[in-house]
Write a protein that holds these residues in place. Sequence first.
Motif, short mmCIF file in Angstrom:
data_model
loop_
_atom_site.label_atom_id
_atom_site.label_comp_id
_atom_site.label_asym_id
_atom_site.label_seq_id
_atom_site.Cartn_x
_atom_site.Cartn_y
_atom_site.Cartn_z
N MET A 1 0.84 -1.20 0.00
CA MET A 1 0.00 0.00 0.00
C MET A 1 0.88 1.25 0.00
O MET A 1 0.64 2.19 -0.75
N LYS A 2 1.90 1.25 0.86
CA LYS A 2 2.82 2.40 0.94
C LYS A 2 3.54 2.60 -0.39
O LYS A 2 3.65 3.71 -0.90
N HIS B 1 -4.03 5.81 -6.01
CA HIS B 1 -4.90 6.21 -4.90
C HIS B 1 -5.57 4.99 -4.31
O HIS B 1 -6.21 4.23 -5.01
N LEU B 2 -5.41 4.83 -3.01
CA LEU B 2 -6.07 3.73 -2.31
C LEU B 2 -7.44 4.21 -1.85
O LEU B 2 -7.60 5.37 -1.45
N ASP C 1 -7.47 3.84 3.90
CA ASP C 1 -6.14 3.97 4.50
C ASP C 1 -5.66 2.66 5.12
O ASP C 1 -4.47 2.43 5.25
N SER D 1 1.12 3.91 -3.08
CA SER D 1 0.77 5.32 -2.81
C SER D 1 1.91 6.21 -3.27
O SER D 1 1.68 7.25 -3.90
N ALA D 2 3.13 5.80 -2.95
CA ALA D 2 4.31 6.59 -3.33
C ALA D 2 4.44 6.68 -4.85
O ALA D 2 4.97 7.66 -5.37
N GLU D 3 3.93 5.68 -5.55
CA GLU D 3 3.97 5.67 -7.02
C GLU D 3 2.83 6.49 -7.62
O GLU D 3 2.70 6.59 -8.84
N LEU E 1 -7.69 -0.09 -5.13
CA LEU E 1 -7.06 1.08 -5.74
C LEU E 1 -8.12 1.81 -6.55
O LEU E 1 -8.99 1.18 -7.16
N HIS E 2 -8.00 3.13 -6.61
CA HIS E 2 -8.95 3.90 -7.40
C HIS E 2 -8.77 3.56 -8.88
O HIS E 2 -7.66 3.65 -9.41
#
Length: 136
Positions: free
Chosen positions: A89-90, A98-99, A102, A93-95, A116-117
């Motif tokens: 997940m981290k 959008h999750l 949380d 997100s860094a890439e 993921l969106h």
Amino acid sequence: MDKLEHIGIAVKNLEKSNRLFTKLLGKPPYKSEDVPLEGVRTSFFDVGGVKIELLEAIRADSPIAKFIEKRGEGLHHLAFAVDPIEDKMKELSAEGFHLLSDQPKVGADNKMIVFLHPKATNHVLVELCTERLIGK
Ligand code: ZN
């Protein structure tokens, strides 16, 4: 991602679709399970280690009800097994992905899941999942 874990298919009538997929795949679902949090009833077929998850809405405000209203029945999501899910997940997100939540949520089939969106994934809804440890 470790492997394609399952493919989710939105259906209007789970009983009818269970019969259809039993005929198609040559075997019955190995389990059926409600996920009250998501407002869905699910059934799972095992096809050589990759599963087919059929999803029927059990509430009008379920994401599956909304999906079918907008796009009709059909392919809903691809689920990839990842471990540990928090690290993936981290990383995603860094890439810039959008999750949709949380924290991983309790899903069907003894899994913790997060979506993921689809805007960032060519409009394919992607689920990350990991085995749920009892008591976690
Ligand atoms: Zn799923």
